[in-house]
Design a protein around this motif. Structure first.
Motif, PDB file in Angstrom:
ATOM      1  N   VAL A  26       0.907  -0.921   0.360  1.00  0.00           N
ATOM      2  CA  VAL A  26       0.176  -0.167  -0.268  1.00  0.00           C
ATOM      3  C   VAL A  26       1.026   0.989  -0.262  1.00  0.00           C
ATOM      4  O   VAL A  26      -0.037   2.302  -0.545  1.00  0.00           O
ATOM      5  N   ILE A  27       2.412   1.311   1.053  1.00  0.00           N
ATOM      6  CA  ILE A  27       3.230   2.314   0.877  1.00  0.00           C
ATOM      7  C   ILE A  27       3.500   2.766  -0.824  1.00  0.00           C
ATOM      8  O   ILE A  27       3.507   4.090  -0.923  1.00  0.00           O
ATOM      9  N   GLU A  28       3.833   1.099  -1.075  1.00  0.00           N
ATOM     10  CA  GLU A  28       4.474   2.001  -2.191  1.00  0.00           C
ATOM     11  C   GLU A  28       3.992   3.044  -3.384  1.00  0.00           C
ATOM     12  O   GLU A  28       4.286   3.139  -4.131  1.00  0.00           O
ATOM     13  N   LEU A  29       2.303   2.036  -3.148  1.00  0.00           N
ATOM     14  CA  LEU A  29       1.334   2.526  -4.733  1.00  0.00           C
ATOM     15  C   LEU A  29       1.635   4.247  -4.394  1.00  0.00           C
ATOM     16  O   LEU A  29       0.986   4.496  -5.211  1.00  0.00           O
ATOM     17  N   ILE A  30       0.968   4.218  -3.261  1.00  0.00           N
ATOM     18  CA  ILE A  30       0.941   5.639  -2.749  1.00  0.00           C
ATOM     19  C   ILE A  30       2.348   6.571  -2.904  1.00  0.00           C
ATOM     20  O   ILE A  30       2.103   8.147  -3.555  1.00  0.00           O
ATOM     21  N   ARG A  31       3.293   5.737  -3.095  1.00  0.00           N
ATOM     22  CA  ARG A  31       4.262   6.529  -3.206  1.00  0.00           C
ATOM     23  C   ARG A  31       4.456   7.006  -4.711  1.00  0.00           C
ATOM     24  O   ARG A  31       4.678   7.721  -4.979  1.00  0.00           O
ATOM     25  N   ALA A  32       4.060   6.064  -5.181  1.00  0.00           N
ATOM     26  CA  ALA A  32       4.061   6.038  -6.815  1.00  0.00           C
ATOM     27  C   ALA A  32       3.149   7.314  -7.767  1.00  0.00           C
ATOM     28  O   ALA A  32       3.328   7.853  -7.781  1.00  0.00           O
ATOM     29  N   ARG A  33       1.767   6.725  -6.475  1.00  0.00           N
ATOM     30  CA  ARG A  33       0.487   7.520  -7.634  1.00  0.00           C
ATOM     31  C   ARG A  33       0.387   8.905  -6.433  1.00  0.00           C
ATOM     32  O   ARG A  33      -0.480   9.944  -6.626  1.00  0.00           O
ATOM     33  N   SER A  34       0.904   9.067  -5.360  1.00  0.00           N
ATOM     34  CA  SER A  34       0.308  10.409  -4.447  1.00  0.00           C
ATOM     35  C   SER A  34       2.282  10.982  -3.941  1.00  0.00           C
ATOM     36  O   SER A  34       1.831  11.205  -2.417  1.00  0.00           O
ATOM     37  N   PRO A  35       2.432  11.460  -4.679  1.00  0.00           N
ATOM     38  CA  PRO A  35       4.183  11.380  -4.818  1.00  0.00           C
ATOM     39  C   PRO A  35       3.985  13.040  -3.099  1.00  0.00           C
ATOM     40  O   PRO A  35       4.925  13.479  -2.694  1.00  0.00           O
ATOM     41  N   TRP A  36       2.967  14.144  -3.291  1.00  0.00           N
ATOM     42  CA  TRP A  36       1.903  15.113  -2.117  1.00  0.00           C
ATOM     43  C   TRP A  36       2.351  14.644  -0.831  1.00  0.00           C
ATOM     44  O   TRP A  36       3.070  15.323   0.004  1.00  0.00           O
ATOM     45  N   ASP A  50      18.227  -6.783   0.433  1.00  0.00           N
ATOM     46  CA  ASP A  50      18.824  -5.995  -0.936  1.00  0.00           C
ATOM     47  C   ASP A  50      17.948  -5.778  -2.137  1.00  0.00           C
ATOM     48  O   ASP A  50      18.837  -4.602  -1.977  1.00  0.00           O
ATOM     49  N   TYR A  51      16.643  -4.758  -2.010  1.00  0.00           N
ATOM     50  CA  TYR A  51      16.122  -3.994  -2.766  1.00  0.00           C
ATOM     51  C   TYR A  51      16.127  -3.165  -2.084  1.00  0.00           C
ATOM     52  O   TYR A  51      15.100  -1.630  -2.489  1.00  0.00           O
ATOM     53  N   GLU A  52      16.616  -2.918  -0.543  1.00  0.00           N
ATOM     54  CA  GLU A  52      16.264  -1.687   0.070  1.00  0.00           C
ATOM     55  C   GLU A  52      16.866  -0.280  -0.375  1.00  0.00           C
ATOM     56  O   GLU A  52      18.442  -0.553  -0.149  1.00  0.00           O
ATOM     57  N   VAL A  53      16.650   0.849  -0.014  1.00  0.00           N
ATOM     58  CA  VAL A  53      17.975   2.136   0.053  1.00  0.00           C
ATOM     59  C   VAL A  53      17.762   3.193   1.547  1.00  0.00           C
ATOM     60  O   VAL A  53      16.221   3.184   1.932  1.00  0.00           O
ATOM     61  N   ASP A  54      18.814   2.836   1.213  1.00  0.00           N
ATOM     62  CA  ASP A  54      18.594   4.312   2.548  1.00  0.00           C
ATOM     63  C   ASP A  54      18.835   5.145   2.867  1.00  0.00           C
ATOM     64  O   ASP A  54      18.689   5.750   1.895  1.00  0.00           O
ATOM     65  N   GLY A  55      18.019   5.531   3.212  1.00  0.00           N
ATOM     66  CA  GLY A  55      17.015   6.341   3.193  1.00  0.00           C
ATOM     67  C   GLY A  55      15.738   6.804   2.815  1.00  0.00           C
ATOM     68  O   GLY A  55      14.790   7.997   2.818  1.00  0.00           O
ATOM     69  N   VAL A  56      15.176   5.518   2.166  1.00  0.00           N
ATOM     70  CA  VAL A  56      13.694   5.374   1.214  1.00  0.00           C
ATOM     71  C   VAL A  56      12.582   4.950   2.349  1.00  0.00           C
ATOM     72  O   VAL A  56      12.068   4.754   2.453  1.00  0.00           O
ATOM     73  N   HIS A  57      13.734   3.135   2.672  1.00  0.00           N
ATOM     74  CA  HIS A  57      12.895   2.604   3.048  1.00  0.00           C
ATOM     75  C   HIS A  57      13.141   2.848   4.504  1.00  0.00           C
ATOM     76  O   HIS A  57      12.030   3.077   5.553  1.00  0.00           O
ATOM     77  N   TYR A  58      13.995   3.146   4.488  1.00  0.00           N
ATOM     78  CA  TYR A  58      14.602   3.067   6.184  1.00  0.00           C
ATOM     79  C   TYR A  58      15.753   4.024   6.431  1.00  0.00           C
ATOM     80  O   TYR A  58      17.183   4.153   5.867  1.00  0.00           O
ATOM     81  N   PHE A  59      16.240   4.350   7.767  1.00  0.00           N
ATOM     82  CA  PHE A  59      17.550   5.032   8.057  1.00  0.00           C
ATOM     83  C   PHE A  59      18.382   4.135   8.833  1.00  0.00           C
ATOM     84  O   PHE A  59      17.557   3.587  10.165  1.00  0.00           O
ATOM     85  N   PRO A 102       0.514  17.197   5.530  1.00  0.00           N
ATOM     86  CA  PRO A 102      -0.092  15.895   5.912  1.00  0.00           C
ATOM     87  C   PRO A 102       1.067  14.996   6.003  1.00  0.00           C
ATOM     88  O   PRO A 102       2.010  14.850   4.707  1.00  0.00           O
ATOM     89  N   VAL A 103       1.598  14.044   6.709  1.00  0.00           N
ATOM     90  CA  VAL A 103       2.221  13.049   7.327  1.00  0.00           C
ATOM     91  C   VAL A 103       1.802  11.290   7.813  1.00  0.00           C
ATOM     92  O   VAL A 103       0.837  11.641   8.157  1.00  0.00           O
ATOM     93  N   LEU A 104       1.871  10.522   6.837  1.00  0.00           N
ATOM     94  CA  LEU A 104       1.853   9.284   6.766  1.00  0.00           C
ATOM     95  C   LEU A 104       2.724   8.379   7.656  1.00  0.00           C
ATOM     96  O   LEU A 104       3.911   8.513   6.888  1.00  0.00           O
ATOM     97  N   LEU A 105       2.530   7.905   8.565  1.00  0.00           N
ATOM     98  CA  LEU A 105       4.239   6.994   8.889  1.00  0.00           C
ATOM     99  C   LEU A 105       3.396   5.465   9.031  1.00  0.00           C
ATOM    100  O   LEU A 105       2.065   5.284  10.330  1.00  0.00           O
ATOM    101  N   LYS A 106       3.948   4.564   9.053  1.00  0.00           N
ATOM    102  CA  LYS A 106       3.530   3.546   8.739  1.00  0.00           C
ATOM    103  C   LYS A 106       4.968   2.607  10.236  1.00  0.00           C
ATOM    104  O   LYS A 106       6.132   2.451  10.048  1.00  0.00           O
ATOM    105  N   ILE A 107       3.962   1.991  11.161  1.00  0.00           N
ATOM    106  CA  ILE A 107       4.831   1.680  12.442  1.00  0.00           C
ATOM    107  C   ILE A 107       3.600   0.540  12.952  1.00  0.00           C
ATOM    108  O   ILE A 107       2.218   0.540  12.631  1.00  0.00           O
ATOM    109  N   ASP A 108       4.211  -0.529  13.907  1.00  0.00           N
ATOM    110  CA  ASP A 108       4.072  -1.528  14.403  1.00  0.00           C
ATOM    111  C   ASP A 108       2.378  -0.946  15.465  1.00  0.00           C
ATOM    112  O   ASP A 108       2.602   0.594  15.807  1.00  0.00           O
ATOM    113  N   LEU A 109       2.252  -1.434  16.474  1.00  0.00           N
ATOM    114  CA  LEU A 109       0.894  -1.308  17.110  1.00  0.00           C
ATOM    115  C   LEU A 109       1.112  -0.466  18.400  1.00  0.00           C
ATOM    116  O   LEU A 109       1.214   0.461  19.049  1.00  0.00           O
TER     117      LEU A 109
END
Length: 201
Positions: A26-36, A50-59, A102-109
């Protein structure tokens, strides 16, 4: 329509849900379609995949650096899971909200609960699977984890599913595009992705 339009009142929206529910998709689709939409990037001590980028997926930081950040109050929330530390840097989130974005944050419970305590006005969104059975099929069918890891994830998923009532809104991830659209609409923007043929409002 202005490309840089923003919701009238910026707020922090927190996305959480059990492992395997599809938060990353869901997050990746929002990155692509709602860059604001500004997506908060968490810090973690786990190894970069392997597929992750520092500063993009995590620091990606080491444990001593993470612990220094905890000690100096630099996290909005933080938690330890499966031997690794995860946390949301406070400064960038507060800066964006002050600027009206607006800020969107993905985290655990656990993190969502900390954010609710730190920022009572935050909107907590629970991403739910179409069914519990489907979630368990996803967790078991990944094929990348041993039996003990799967068992722990199933127990953890049950705990998170039981916490759904703590959230303000539930979004069901039956179709990732629909779930992404619904989540973006909760941010308060009228600038959603263009309607697809056959889609319903």
């Amino acid at each position: 329509m202005e490309d840089d339009a923003r919701p009238e009142a910026a707020r922090l929206t927190v996305l959480s849900g059990p492992s395997g529910v599809g938060k990353d998709s869901v997050i990746e689709l929002i990155r692509a379609r709602s860059p604001w939409v500004w997506l908060s990037v968490s810090a973690t001590t786990r190894k970069m995949r392997d597929y992750e980028v520092d500063g993009v997926h995590y620091f990606f930081v080491d444990r001593p650096e993470f612990e220094r950040m905890i000690a100096t109050g630099q996290f909005l929330e933080w938690a330890e899971f499966a031997g690794n530390l995860y946390g949301t840097p406070r400064g960038p989130v507060e800066d964006k909200l002050r600027s009206g974005e607006p800020v969107l944050l993905k985290i655990d419970l656990q993190g969502a609960r900390q954010v609710r305590a730190a920022m009572p006005d935050a909107q907590l969104v629970f991403l739910a699977p179409p069914s519990v059975e489907e979630l368990k099929r996803r967790l078991i069918g990944r094929g990348t984890d041993d039996e003990e890891t799967i068992r722990r994830r199933l127990v953890h998923a049950d705990e998170e599913l039981a916490a759904e009532r703590e959230f303000d809104v539930t979004v069901v991830n039956d179709y990732v595009e629909r779930a992404a659209d619904e989540l973006v609409s909760l941010l308060g923007s009228s600038f959603l992705a263009p309607a697809r043929p056959g889609s319903q409002s």
